[in-house]
Design a protein around this motif. Structure first.
Motif, mmCIF file in Angstrom:
data_model
loop_
_atom_site.group_PDB
_atom_site.id
_atom_site.type_symbol
_atom_site.label_atom_id
_atom_site.label_comp_id
_atom_site.label_asym_id
_atom_site.label_seq_id
_atom_site.Cartn_x
_atom_site.Cartn_y
_atom_site.Cartn_z
ATOM 1 N N ILE A 103 0.836 -1.207 0.000
ATOM 2 C CA ILE A 103 0.000 0.000 0.000
ATOM 3 C C ILE A 103 0.869 1.253 0.000
ATOM 4 N N ALA A 104 1.909 1.229 0.854
ATOM 5 C CA ALA A 104 2.801 2.382 0.929
ATOM 6 C C ALA A 104 3.438 2.674 -0.426
ATOM 7 N N HIS A 105 3.839 1.617 -1.125
ATOM 8 C CA HIS A 105 4.455 1.801 -2.443
ATOM 9 C C HIS A 105 3.451 2.372 -3.439
ATOM 10 N N GLU A 106 2.221 1.852 -3.422
ATOM 11 C CA GLU A 106 1.211 2.310 -4.372
ATOM 12 C C GLU A 106 0.768 3.742 -4.078
ATOM 13 N N VAL A 107 0.702 4.107 -2.800
ATOM 14 C CA VAL A 107 0.243 5.446 -2.432
ATOM 15 C C VAL A 107 1.337 6.479 -2.671
ATOM 16 N N ASN A 108 2.585 6.088 -2.518
ATOM 17 C CA ASN A 108 3.680 7.044 -2.552
ATOM 18 C C ASN A 108 3.784 7.746 -3.906
ATOM 19 N N THR A 109 3.597 7.012 -4.989
ATOM 20 C CA THR A 109 3.760 7.614 -6.321
ATOM 21 C C THR A 109 2.722 8.696 -6.611
ATOM 22 N N PRO A 110 1.408 8.430 -6.482
ATOM 23 C CA PRO A 110 0.447 9.513 -6.745
ATOM 24 C C PRO A 110 0.572 10.667 -5.760
ATOM 25 N N ILE A 111 0.930 10.378 -4.512
ATOM 26 C CA ILE A 111 1.112 11.462 -3.554
ATOM 27 C C ILE A 111 2.259 12.365 -3.980
ATOM 28 N N GLN A 112 3.305 11.761 -4.548
ATOM 29 C CA GLN A 112 4.431 12.554 -5.048
ATOM 30 C C GLN A 112 3.972 13.476 -6.164
ATOM 31 N N PHE A 113 3.117 12.946 -7.074
ATOM 32 C CA PHE A 113 2.577 13.777 -8.147
ATOM 33 C C PHE A 113 1.768 14.939 -7.578
ATOM 34 N N VAL A 114 0.889 14.630 -6.630
ATOM 35 C CA VAL A 114 0.036 15.667 -6.044
ATOM 36 C C VAL A 114 0.886 16.732 -5.358
ATOM 37 N N GLY A 115 1.892 16.281 -4.593
ATOM 38 C CA GLY A 115 2.759 17.238 -3.911
ATOM 39 C C GLY A 115 3.504 18.136 -4.878
ATOM 40 N N ASP A 116 4.046 17.560 -5.945
ATOM 41 C CA ASP A 116 4.761 18.356 -6.945
ATOM 42 C C ASP A 116 3.825 19.358 -7.618
ATOM 43 N N ASN A 117 2.610 18.927 -7.934
ATOM 44 C CA ASN A 117 1.645 19.830 -8.575
ATOM 45 C C ASN A 117 1.234 20.971 -7.651
ATOM 46 N N LEU A 118 1.094 20.663 -6.362
ATOM 47 C CA LEU A 118 0.757 21.717 -5.402
ATOM 48 C C LEU A 118 1.897 22.732 -5.294
ATOM 49 N N ASP A 119 3.133 22.234 -5.308
ATOM 50 C CA ASP A 119 4.274 23.151 -5.291
ATOM 51 C C ASP A 119 4.242 24.057 -6.523
ATOM 52 N N TYR A 120 3.935 23.468 -7.673
ATOM 53 C CA TYR A 120 3.866 24.246 -8.922
ATOM 54 C C TYR A 120 2.753 25.287 -8.853
ATOM 55 N N LEU A 121 1.588 24.881 -8.343
ATOM 56 C CA LEU A 121 0.469 25.809 -8.240
ATOM 57 C C LEU A 121 0.773 26.954 -7.279
ATOM 58 N N GLU A 122 1.454 26.633 -6.174
ATOM 59 C CA GLU A 122 1.784 27.692 -5.214
ATOM 60 C C GLU A 122 2.765 28.690 -5.838
ATOM 61 N N GLU A 123 3.763 28.183 -6.565
ATOM 62 C CA GLU A 123 4.693 29.086 -7.244
ATOM 63 C C GLU A 123 3.960 29.931 -8.287
ATOM 64 N N GLY A 124 3.023 29.284 -9.003
ATOM 65 C CA GLY A 124 2.248 30.019 -9.994
ATOM 66 C C GLY A 124 1.383 31.093 -9.358
ATOM 67 N N LEU A 125 0.795 30.786 -8.206
ATOM 68 C CA LEU A 125 -0.040 31.774 -7.517
ATOM 69 C C LEU A 125 0.795 32.966 -7.076
ATOM 70 N N ILE A 126 2.020 32.690 -6.609
ATOM 71 C CA ILE A 126 2.902 33.789 -6.207
ATOM 72 C C ILE A 126 3.199 34.695 -7.401
ATOM 73 N N ASN A 127 3.473 34.094 -8.556
ATOM 74 C CA ASN A 127 3.734 34.897 -9.759
ATOM 75 C C ASN A 127 2.502 35.685 -10.172
ATOM 76 N N ILE A 128 1.327 35.060 -10.079
ATOM 77 C CA ILE A 128 0.084 35.761 -10.433
ATOM 78 C C ILE A 128 -0.140 36.941 -9.486
ATOM 79 N N CYS A 129 0.147 36.720 -8.177
ATOM 80 C CA CYS A 129 -0.025 37.806 -7.203
ATOM 81 C C CYS A 129 0.931 38.960 -7.519
#
Length: 285
Positions: free
Chosen positions: A113-139
């Motif tokens: 389970i840990a192996h299966e969950v880790n990959t999509p969570i990594q994607f979600v975390g990376d996307n959130l980092d990207y969105l936060e950086e994008g929001l800062i630029n938009i601001c």
């Protein structure tokens, strides 16, 4: 009457035995034997009672039938305490082995389970980092745009366009919207971090290490255990960890110590009654 062995097991002398009935030592036996046909009999695993109220398990063999001109009962009992205790220990050992196999299976499942969950969570975390950086630029871009809008308004240029922009910004409450989006992103990142922490815990529980002794941070083990038990105990009790920050590392088998603390916490949670409104389990080291 009874022979010397019966006297020893029943802790009564010959004279005392003669004054008592068989039912005093083997309750209900006489009625049971009266229902039997004449001949030998065998009764397995009954309780024999002593005069002080103690009892012990016995197998009973004997004969009921005519001897001379009267119906006689010849009864032999054998103390099977050792056999019964051995059987109890065997069942306990089997139960412990079953529990060990179950935990091993859970560990293997947790690793998967840990192996299966880790990959999509990594994607979600990376996307959130990207969105936060994008929001800062938009601001930052919005701040430059807002300064430009103010300057244009002071010069009297494009009054209709400026008015439309102001009207739209007020309708969507743009300033608050940007703040709320930022808060939502931060909460999402915190949630992803919690999931990552749980994945790490699952991996550690799935692979507790070898049987070799290592220098172990006991506080870290307890924190991991409490994190794993957090959901199980949330409706039952408040769990408080009073940990000594100066606790030295201990040389031990990490997997076994981890399992001990896990069992302690789970047993404590199970022992707390649900009707307690302010129940708490205090874990101190």
């Amino acid at each position: 009457s009874g022979n010397a062995m019966a006297q020893r097991h029943l802790r009564q002398n010959e004279q005392a035995l003669r004054k008592r009935t068989v039912d005093d030592f083997l309750p209900g036996l006489s009625a049971e034997l009266r229902r039997r046909r004449p001949g030998p009999f065998f009764i397995e695993n009954r309780r024999a009672a002593r005069h002080n109220g103690d009892s012990f398990p016995v197998d009973i063999r004997g004969y009921v039938g005519p001897i001379g001109d009267r119906i006689r009962y010849l009864i032999f009992f054998h103390d099977i305490s050792q056999r019964v205790n051995a059987e109890i220990k065997r069942k306990q050992t089997e139960s412990q082995m079953d529990e060990a196999r179950r935990l091993e299976a859970i560990g293997a499942l947790s690793a998967g389970i840990a192996h299966e969950v880790n990959t999509p969570i990594q994607f979600v975390g990376d996307n959130l980092d990207y969105l936060e950086e994008g929001l800062i630029n938009i601001c930052n871009s919005y701040q430059h745009y807002d300064a430009l809008k103010v300057a244009v308004a002071k010069l009297g240029y494009c009054p209709e366009e400026v008015a439309k922009v102001d009207e739209f910004n007020q309708s969507v409450n743009l300033t608050n919207l940007i703040e709320e989006i930022g808060a939502a992103l931060r909460e999402s990142r915190d949630g992803v971090k919690q999931v990552r922490d749980i994945v790490i815990l699952m991996k550690e529980f799935a692979h507790p290490g070898t049987d070799d002794k290592d220098e172990v941070d006991v506080n870290a083990i307890i924190k991991n255990v409490l994190a794993m038990c957090k959901n199980r105990g949330k409706n039952t009790a408040d769990i408080e960890a009073n940990l000594d920050p100066d606790l030295p590392r201990v040389r031990c088998r990490k997997g076994q110590v981890q399992q001990v603390f896990l069992n302690l916490v789970i047993n404590a949670i199970d022992a707390v009654e649900y009707r307690w409104e302010n129940g708490s389990v205090v874990f101190a080291v």
